[in-house]
Structure formats: structure tokens, C-alpha cells
Design an enzyme around this catalytic site. Structure first.
Site, PDB file in Angstrom:
ATOM      1  N   GLU A  29       2.232  -7.142  -4.543  1.00 44.08           N
ATOM      2  CA  GLU A  29       1.217  -6.109  -5.106  1.00 44.08           C
ATOM      3  C   GLU A  29       1.844  -5.707  -6.568  1.00 44.08           C
ATOM      4  O   GLU A  29       3.174  -5.560  -6.772  1.00 44.08           O
ATOM      5  CB  GLU A  29       1.058  -4.745  -4.572  1.00 44.08           C
ATOM      6  N   GLU A  44       0.972   4.057   4.785  1.00 40.62           N
ATOM      7  CA  GLU A  44       0.462   3.253   4.273  1.00 40.62           C
ATOM      8  C   GLU A  44       1.069   2.875   3.032  1.00 40.62           C
ATOM      9  O   GLU A  44       1.538   3.507   1.911  1.00 40.62           O
ATOM     10  CB  GLU A  44      -0.979   4.026   3.747  1.00 40.62           C
ATOM     11  N   SER A  60       4.524   3.570  -1.843  1.00 37.37           N
ATOM     12  CA  SER A  60       5.251   2.157  -1.809  1.00 37.37           C
ATOM     13  C   SER A  60       5.446   1.537  -0.433  1.00 37.37           C
ATOM     14  O   SER A  60       6.013   2.435   0.468  1.00 37.37           O
ATOM     15  CB  SER A  60       6.253   1.927  -2.848  1.00 37.37           C
ATOM     16  N   CYS A  79      -4.845   2.332  -3.563  1.00 39.38           N
ATOM     17  CA  CYS A  79      -4.296   1.192  -2.596  1.00 39.38           C
ATOM     18  C   CYS A  79      -5.204   0.190  -2.299  1.00 39.38           C
ATOM     19  O   CYS A  79      -4.854  -0.863  -1.639  1.00 39.38           O
ATOM     20  CB  CYS A  79      -3.995   2.260  -1.378  1.00 39.38           C
TER      21      CYS A  79
END
Lengths: 529, 529
Positions: free
Chosen positions: B394, B265, B242, B302
Site C-alpha cells: 500500500e 484494521e 497502519s 482504507c
């Protein structure tokens, strides 16, 4: 060509601020008449708006045109002629011969980037062609290359008015990569910066670059630099200077909503380790060479050898005598600013004042003029060095500390105290190196450039140079500020998946119209696909 | 092979802590019997001591031996057979077929690094030979190559129990580069991690790697991860998860006395922009493809497409109808953990609750079992999207928001709100692309992988892949976590100046004994010097 003293914001001059400063002449401890206007925060904003706007347009300028721009910069710098050199010697106290050399190096750096752009393979084009019939899923066509990141902030450094300043080692690759450049001029040489900015602006205009591709702002404080680094449009920062200055910028950049990279070169003591067989066979000769390296350019190089390690073995007396004599006779030279000079003596005296540190030599050959730095060397035992971390720190100027270890075990312990460095030097006869694996390993681990039988001063501008090193020498050990690979600081990869040939950048097209080396389906080749 | 539940510290098992946790089975909302011992701070210290010690030794292991080690890992993983897959499906809720594919990908990743090591040119050997007669100063011999940086901390990620975990995309290149690896096992699949750790330890032992080259520690909290990142011996961190988690590690790493890189990431909404001609000609077909991408793997990728932009042009109704129908019929699937599932519904409902967001479809096809995620899509106007930044975030899971813009001007404005992304997709007929330069430019600027006419899910493991992207998608846009270039995260250059041939690393020797491609005096060649 007249010095303007105003901020170069795109293709306009701007001087909103009443806060001004003047050029300091270190050798006469006086000021030159021109007034330089510190930029305002509104001027910073205007600069970054222009840079942001130029960013998209400049990224699309073909590499060959960017090469033309870089070559035009070299032409315009040379066209400034002696005026530039004369201003530089006034503002920095550096001798004309050194400045001529530094100008040549700066031209060479820019020319090497123009050559790199014209050759073109540096974009690291990597191509994997599609396998539409692969099972269980087809393999798509993917092609990757390096692309610009956006506006880059460069801080001119005090000690290289050309090579690490307005059109220096950070600016060249930032522009070559396709990024707008914003220079915060160093307040120690504003006139040189002003003239160089005029050269860059002329070059940009005559090669048709978009406005905003270059700007330069003045400040003799921290406000402008801080605002530039914090600006959301800034995408990277280049800096060469003190640890304190570098870390301040680093922290600012990390505290942004979007953290950005700060490529800060922050100082180094560049240890030299002399092994016993070498000491025995080169004692007198190396004492002399070392003295030259310690005092070169008033010791104001980031590669100045600040710590020299020896053992109490044959040749030590002869080496010390030669080193001592040479330092005693080496003329003092003018430092860059009064502040740097004052700080040199403060730190030198602080080192001399530590327990069991002796003065090995302080030059008695004092040249005319103000702000003179006397070459000075100290001596301490390995044991006392190990016990006192204050002695591990850099003294910026022509100072070096000789650490005499009682044996190679103590030498290893002393060397193991060292943190990241730009360079380390190992002075050794070839067949003794294998006897000291732990020393060799630790020196390699901490250094960006590992030299055998040479002094660290003198940074060759070539592809194999790595001018960088583990923290605290730099903020990011993976990147160099000198040589072609320094462009990698200011690019990032972008992959294109499934794009038709006609819409791909030239570097990635099937026909390979740029005729560059590419990695195609795992093979390095310049052949078309 | 039995799950041990203890920390793998070098070649020993250790379980000092009484703090234990168990594997959660999401599909049954229950726990498996094995007990996993969180590591203590003393165990962290012991682990890092071993890693630091192994660092020097492992760096000297020839690349071909490191390749043998990686291949041995693949063999030992495969030797775990169905037991590994069965444990993985229990701990993650992911279907066996997906896990078989992921295991194959993991083997493939490691094998590609073994191939890279055996070929050898990746070290980027760059050589400039001496010019002893050059004036005014001789040119020294300088040779540069990439070298390991030291111990690397890798955090296993929840959503890829093999490919981004103990022996995944961070671990493979860290080991390939010559660095000791310390894995913090993800608490969502400790049994899979335990079995994989056994495979890595076996492989290390049978290929004769130094103890400390690999360790793995457990924790279902933050204490162990924090201590690892703060440990002075740690030189880089790999993380996929996250934004909150990634930034927490990033800040820890920046606050160290020696800041280190965190390759985090951190999530991405992977925008898809559908241009008018494409919409007209592919409406029904793309609605179906998109629904498949949104719901794939319970949306726990992702690269899941979280935002889809269209204009009110011909084909929109047909596209929406097709998309809607497909989502309604797509079966729910089990999410990785109860926390992830709960958070999915929270964020989805938060999105649905925003002004003028409508539910376009929520799947009514609910599978058996707990922690089921219903594929869900929302719809909002371009205007409302632009006005509400909450909609730009997101939602981790099978959710996507369709943004319907009234025209391409609004489309540009909507797209311009987007920050850094792993991917962007442009759905377009080839000859309409030229009409939207600003949209194309912005999508390129924000994305690491720019896809034409494809969905972002599916990350091909190949040299041209760039799996990364501008902040906040990752902490460092210059590096990829997938493909050969991911090794560049865990190395730095070191230059050797003036070294005799016999003392240089093989990659830099005159004879080129490794037969690798090198840049020698500006020419790329495998010829000896």
C-alpha cells in the site's frame, strides 16, 4: 476392517517414516501389535497441498451435499460396529457403556450439523437492497453471508476418542462450514482414529467430495502438529487438552507471518459454590451427587468440579460426612494413559502437601487393573485457599478440593481469586440468591456456562449450550466447541456489493431459493425480495 | 465550549504530566495554542480502575438505557455545532463538507446501535427447555445470550476524526454492548477529541451512567497506548491505522498473561480487476470514475484502490487516456499530517523508482497550502508486477498502480499474488464473469467485501456491510468494524443452565418481556414459552 497404521492423505495411504509407535492399553499396561507411522514433513506438505487444492472446490459444494457427507460419516462410523467400541475400550480404558454413549453423542453432533446445513439459515444472510435515487449518493445493493475460511487443523483429544477426536466437535463444524479438515490423531488412541478415518474417507468418496477434504496424520511427538499449525495453508486450529499444550499451539499460530485462530479448550476447575440455605436443606443429598460428579469417568472431563466452596453454616457436617462416605466407597477407574495417571497422583499429592490441606477422603475401593485413579478429596479453609494460588490450579483426574469459608465475606474473597472457567455452579435456594450479588456477578463474569443447582459434568449437545469460557479456560471466550454455534469458529462474513442476482450465491438471491430466514432491509424474513 | 487539554478520567479532568503537545494545522504547517497533557502511567492506572469498577454496574444497565446514552451522545455532538467542524477542518485539513458528511455518518452509526438495542434481538437468545423425563438422563433447561466482555480500549484513527475516533465505529458498539470504553485520542486531532469527549461525558452524566463508563487519555507517543493494552482489566482493543501500528498492538496483546483480541484494521490495496468486455464498453467512463476514487479525500481511505489490473485488449488506450487526463486535472488536497504527507511522497517515489514502472500521470493542479498531495498514477506490466513484491504494498495517499497484463492468464497470475484485502472489485459485463472462475474465486477468497462494477471508496453503514477482510487487511477476518455486526467484537456468549425464570435476564425469561426474536427449541420465534 483392518487398522492400517498409515497416514490418510487425501484418498491415499502413506507411510514414509520409519518412526513408529503402538497403541498403549492402560488397564494391562501393555501394547497392541499394530504399528502406526508418524508422518514426515514431506507428508505434511503433501497433505496441506491437497487441502489447499480442495479448499476452493469444497467451498462450492452445496450445503445439502455437505450434509449428505456428514450423514455418510455417521453411517460409516456405525457400520464399524463393535470393533470400534472394543478397540476404544482397549486404548482408553473407558468402559463400553460410556463409549456407546459417546459414540451416540458423536453421531448426534454430526447429525445436528447436517440438519443445520439442510435448514440453511445459519449462514446469516443479511441483505440491504439498493436505493438508486438516494441523495447525496445512491445506496448500493449489499448482501452478506458466512463463507468458509480454508483448511482447518484439528487435534484429537485424549479423553474423548469419538466426541472430541477424528469426527468430533471440531471436525464436524469445520467440514459443515465448507473447509477441508486435517486431523492430527491423538497418540493415545491411534487404532480408534485409524478406523474412524477410514469411515470418513469412505463417506467422502461415496458422496463425491473432492480429494483433500479430509486427511489424518499420526505422530506421538510434536513435530507433525507443529508443522501443520505453521503451514501457510492452515487457517484455524481446534484443540482440547492441557493449558500447556493449548498455549504452545496458540503461540505458534500467533508467530506465523499470517496469525490464525487457535480454538483451544485448556482446562478449568469448574467451581461450585454452595450457599447457606441450600447447604442446610440439601446437605446429605448433594454430598452424594457431588461425589458422583467428581469421580465420573475417572475425573477426566474438562467440566470436572475441582473446587467446591462452602461456609461454616448449618448442614456442613452432614454434607461433609455424606461426601466423604461416598468418595470412600467409589470404585477407582482406569485412566487414559500411564502419563495421565502418574500426573494425577503427582498433582493430587502436591495439593495434599500444601499447608493446612487435609485429606477428606481417598477411595479405598480399588478396582482390578493398572493405571487406577483413586477418587480423592481434600479440605482447606477459605483463608488458606486465598493465600495459596497453587490450590487454584486444576488436578486432572477424580480429585476435588473443598474450601470451607468462615463466612460469606470470606467466600466472596475466595471466589474472587478465580480466573476464567468453562462452568460455575451456584447451589442455592431461589430466595437466597439476591443476598449475594457480588458472588453471583463474579461467577457469571468468569464462566461460559453458569449453572444453578446442578453439577458441571454432562455437556448437553444443543443450540443453547456454550462450551467455552474466558481465558484461561479457552483461548477465545467468544466461541463454543459444542452446539450449532461452534460452526462460527470456521467461517467469516463476505459482503457482495452490486452483484447481479444471477451471479449471487443461492443464499443471497432475490427469490430465496433455499427458503432461509434472512435479515432483509432490517427485517427478519424468509420472503423473496 | 472550551477545549480543556486534560485527560477525561471518569467524570474528572486530570493533567498530572508536564509532557504536553499541541494541535498541528496541516494546511498552514503551524500549531494551535491549546496544550494537551499526555497521560501518566498513574492516570492510566486510575482510568482502568474506574473502568473495571464500572464494568459490573454498566453491564446491568438495561439495553434501553444504554440506547438513551448513545442518543444523548449524538445530541451532545450536534450541540457542539460549527465549533466542532471548524476545529476538525483545522486539525485534519479535510474540507468542511466532508466533515459534515462524516459527522452525519457518526450520528447515524450511533443511532443504528441505539435502534439495535431497543429492538433487542441482537443478543442472540437461544433457549432449549428441559426434558425432565428424558432417558437415560434428563435434559436440563439451558438458555444462552450475548453478554459484555469488560473494558474496551479504542485508538482514535487519524483519517476519520469523527467516524473512527472518540465516538466512532469501535466506541459505539463497545458502549452499546455494555462495556466501559477507554479512548486513546489520536494526537493528530486532539481538539476534536477533546470536544467529543466532553459530549460523551455530558451524555453519560445526564443519562445516569456509572462513572468510568468512558474515559479518554492523550498521548503523542506510544506509552499510554501500550500501558492501556497491557493492563489486565482491558478485554479487547479496537484500532484502525497502519500495518506496523496494528501488529505492534496485536503482539502486545498476545504477550499478555491473558491474551486479548485486537481488532486492527491495517490497510489494504483494494484491487480492481477490469475484464476485457467491460474495458471495451466502459473505457472512457471508468477511467474518469477511477480517478475520482483514487484521489478522493487525498486518498486517505482504507478503501482506496491502490492496484488496478487490466489486459492488453480493446479499449485500453481509451481507458488510459481518460484516466490520465482526469488525474492530471484533479486538484491536490491537504493531507492529515506532515508525517503522512512526507511518507506518501516517499512511498510513491519508491514505487515510481521500481524497474519498468512508468509515471502514467502526476496531477499538475496544485492547490494552495502546505502538505499537498498530488494525485499520481503509475503503470507496470503484469510480468514486472508479478516479479516485484514491493509493488504489492500500500501507498497511503492518492496513488494507484495500473497493472497491464498481456492476457488473462497473466492477469490470473498477477491477481494470485494478492493477500487479504478489505475489498476487491470486479469490473465485468455480466456474461463474461463465468469465463474467469479462477480470478473470481481468488478475489472472493482474499476479500471482505467483493464489489461488482463499483469502486471501493464509500463504506455504506448498514447491516449487510462487511468492513474487514483476511489478514493482513485486518487482524481478524471474522469481524466487521462497520454495521450492526461490529458489536459482536465486544461480547461473548454465556449459557445459563437450570436457572429459575425469576432469576434469568429479561432476554431469556419465558414471557419474553423484551419481545425479541429467539431460537427456542430450534425454532426462531418471538412467542413466549
Amino acid at each position: 476392517m483392518a487398522i492400517q497404521g498409515k497416514n490418510y492423505i487425501g484418498y491415499s495411504l502413506s507411510a514414509q517414516n520409519q518412526r513408529i509407535f503402538q497403541s498403549y492399553v492402560p488397564i494391562t499396561d501393555s501394547f497392541l501389535p499394530e504399528k502406526f507411522h508418524a508422518a514426515t514433513l514431506q507428508e505434511v506438505e503433501k497433505t496441506m497441498e491437497l487441502a489447499e487444492k480442495a479448499s476452493g472446490e469444497y467451498a462450492l459444494v452445496p450445503a445439502s451435499k455437505r450434509a449428505d457427507f456428514l450423514i455418510a460419516i455417521t453411517e460409516e462410523i456405525l457400520a464399524l460396529g463393535d470393533e470400534l467400541l472394543e478397540r476404544a475400550t482397549l486404548e482408553t480404558g473407558l468402559p463400553i457403556a460410556r463409549l456407546q454413549g459417546e459414540r451416540a453423542r458423536t453421531i448426534n453432533q454430526l447429525t445436528q450439523f447436517a440438519d443445520l446445513l439442510r435448514e440453511g439459515s445459519w449462514v446469516d444472510a443479511t441483505i440491504d437492497t439498493a436505493l438508486p435515487d438516494r441523495t447525496p449518493v445512491p445506496k448500493p445493493d449489499i448482501r452478506k453471508m458466512l463463507v468458509p475460511i480454508g483448511p482447518v487443523i484439528v487435534f484429537g483429544s485424549s479423553n474423548f476418542p469419538f466426541a472430541y477426536s477424528v469426527a468430533g466437535v471440531d471436525s464436524g463444524p469445520a467440514l459443515a462450514a465448507g473447509n477441508p479438515l486435517i486431523v492430527k490423531a491423538h497418540a493415545a488412541h491411534p487404532g480408534v482414529s485409524d478406523l474412524t478415518a477410514q469411515a470418513v474417507v469412505k463417506a467422502a468418496q461415496r458422496t463425491g467430495m473432492p480429494e483433500g477434504v479430509f486427511s489424518m496424520l499420526y505422530d506421538d511427538g510434536f513435530e507433525v502438529g507443529t508443522a501443520l499449525v505453521k503451514h501457510p495453508a492452515a487457517k484455524a486450529v481446534g484443540f482440547t487438552g492441557s493449558f500447556k499444550g493449548g498455549m504452545a499451539l496458540y503461540k505458534l499460530a500467533q508467530e506465523r507471518e499470517e496469525p490464525i485462530s487457535v480454538f483451544a479448550e485448556m482446562g478449568s476447575v469448574n467451581p461450585i459454590v454452595i450457599l447457606p440455605e441450600y447447604l442446610k436443606s440439601h446437605a446429605a443429598e448433594f454430598g452424594k451427587t457431588l461425589a458422583g460428579s467428581v469421580s465420573l469417568g475417572a475425573g477426566q472431563f474438562c467440566t470436572n468440579p475441582g473446587l467446591v466452596f462452602v461456609t461454616e453454616t448449618e448442614g456442613l457436617d452432614l454434607f461433609e460426612a455424606s461426601y466423604q462416605t461416598e468418595i470412600l466407597n467409589t470404585a477407582s477407574s482406569t485412566m487414559l494413559t500411564a502419563g495421565i495417571c502418574k500426573n494425577y497422583y503427582k498433582l493430587r499429592d502436591h495439593a495434599f502437601a500444601q499447608d493446612n490441606v487435609t485429606q477428606l477422603a481417598v477411595s479405598e475401593n480399588i478396582s482390578a487393573g493398572e493405571n487406577q485413579a483413586q477418587p480423592s478429596i481434600g479440605r482447606v479453609s477459605g483463608k488458606d485457599f486465598i493465600a495459596n494460588p497453587k490450590l487454584h490450579e486444576e488436578v486432572f483426574g477424580p480429585f476435588s478440593l473443598l474450601i470451607v469459608c468462615k463466612d460469606t465475606a470470606e467466600l466472596l474473597e475466595a471466589v474472587s481469586q478465580l480466573k476464567g472457567q468453562l462452568t460455575s455452579s451456584l447451589m442455592a435456594v431461589e430466595n437466597e440468591v439476591g443476598s449475594y450479588p457480588a458472588i453471583v456477578q463474579h461467577l457469571g463474569k468468569i464462566s461460559g456456562r453458569f449453572i444453578m443447582n446442578g453439577v458441571p459434568t454432562g455437556v448437553e449437545v444443543c443450540p443453547s449450550m456454550h462450551h467455552g469460557g474466558p481465558f484461561p479456560a479457552t483461548a477465545d471466550a467468544r466461541f463454543t466447541s459444542v452446539g450449532r454455534h461452534s460452526i462460527l469458529r470456521f467461517v467469516r462474513p463476505r459482503a457482495y456489493q452490486g452483484w447481479p442476482d444471477s451471479l449471487l450465491p443461492d443464499a443471497l438471491k432475490n427469490a430465496n431459493p433455499l427458503n432461509i430466514l434472512r435479515l432483509v432491509n432490517n427485517e427478519t424474513t424468509a420472503r423473496p425480495i
